[in-house]
Write an enzyme that holds these catalytic residues in place. Sequence first.
Site, short mmCIF file in Angstrom:
data_model
loop_
_atom_site.label_atom_id
_atom_site.label_comp_id
_atom_site.label_asym_id
_atom_site.label_seq_id
_atom_site.Cartn_x
_atom_site.Cartn_y
_atom_site.Cartn_z
N GLY A 1 0.84 -1.19 0.00
CA GLY A 1 0.00 0.00 0.00
C GLY A 1 0.87 1.24 0.00
O GLY A 1 2.01 1.20 0.48
N GLN B 1 3.10 10.06 1.18
CA GLN B 1 4.39 9.36 1.28
C GLN B 1 5.31 9.68 0.11
O GLN B 1 6.50 9.40 0.16
CB GLN B 1 4.16 7.84 1.35
CG GLN B 1 3.45 7.39 2.61
CD GLN B 1 3.29 5.88 2.63
OE1 GLN B 1 2.31 5.35 2.10
NE2 GLN B 1 4.25 5.19 3.21
N CYS C 1 5.51 -0.08 7.24
CA CYS C 1 5.19 1.08 6.40
C CYS C 1 6.44 1.47 5.64
O CYS C 1 7.53 1.50 6.21
CB CYS C 1 4.74 2.23 7.31
SG CYS C 1 4.30 3.71 6.41
N LEU C 2 6.27 1.79 4.36
CA LEU C 2 7.43 2.17 3.54
C LEU C 2 8.07 3.46 4.06
O LEU C 2 9.22 3.74 3.78
CB LEU C 2 7.03 2.32 2.07
CG LEU C 2 6.59 1.02 1.40
CD1 LEU C 2 6.08 1.29 -0.01
CD2 LEU C 2 7.71 -0.01 1.37
N HIS D 1 -4.94 1.60 7.08
CA HIS D 1 -3.59 2.14 7.28
C HIS D 1 -3.33 3.27 6.28
O HIS D 1 -2.83 4.34 6.64
CB HIS D 1 -2.57 1.00 7.13
CG HIS D 1 -1.13 1.40 7.11
ND1 HIS D 1 -0.19 0.82 7.95
CD2 HIS D 1 -0.44 2.26 6.33
CE1 HIS D 1 1.01 1.36 7.69
NE2 HIS D 1 0.89 2.22 6.70
N GLU D 2 -3.68 3.04 5.01
CA GLU D 2 -3.43 4.05 3.97
C GLU D 2 -4.31 5.28 4.16
O GLU D 2 -3.86 6.41 3.98
CB GLU D 2 -3.63 3.46 2.57
CG GLU D 2 -2.73 2.28 2.22
CD GLU D 2 -1.27 2.48 2.56
OE1 GLU D 2 -0.77 3.63 2.49
OE2 GLU D 2 -0.61 1.49 2.92
N HIS E 1 -2.91 7.66 6.63
CA HIS E 1 -1.85 8.52 6.10
C HIS E 1 -2.41 9.85 5.60
O HIS E 1 -1.75 10.89 5.70
CB HIS E 1 -1.15 7.84 4.91
CG HIS E 1 -0.01 6.94 5.30
ND1 HIS E 1 1.12 7.38 5.94
CD2 HIS E 1 0.19 5.61 5.09
CE1 HIS E 1 1.96 6.37 6.12
NE2 HIS E 1 1.42 5.27 5.62
NI NI Z 1 2.24 3.33 5.58
#
Ligand code: NI
Length: 174
Positions: free
Chosen positions: A46, A51, A94-95, A136-137, A140
Amino acid sequence: MAKLPIITAPDPRLRRKCAPVEAVDKTVRRLMDDMLETMYAAPGIGLAAPQVGIARRVVVVDIAREDEERAPYRMANPEVVEASDTLAEYEEGCLSLPQYYEEVMRPDRARIRYLDETGEPREVEVEGMLATCIQHEIDHLDGILFVDHISKLKRDMILRKLAKAKRAEAMAGA
Ligand code: NI
């Protein structure tokens, strides 16, 4: 398509509340495709627009395993319209917080409303890991990171370590 640089925490750009997309036009579609390419390359399941430094309500998700066919979601203005009372715990990463994983509790089923890549309004019922990933996304987009759902002690430790790693990298001229 182009791969975009991913912002890592701590960074104020990850803490902004993102603005809704007014219309899913060519620019938004391009962003969705670039985000998918970036996510697949990472690899991740995701990615949210903040991000990659864009404060717009756009996310992409694909939880298909490597041996499965790709099943991407491209979502503009996604929102949780209904969530189950029952919770499930998944180990999240998470990236933007590379190399940190923690168990997070979230509703295990949710109804998500969004605009797809053609601007068509859609609603999906999701559960399990897909539900976790989409929630989660969406977090963000409101400047919320998965570590905000764990204890302050653990969160502060992870963010401190990430800040320290960033300083070391900057000093090394990386
Ligand atoms: Ni994330």
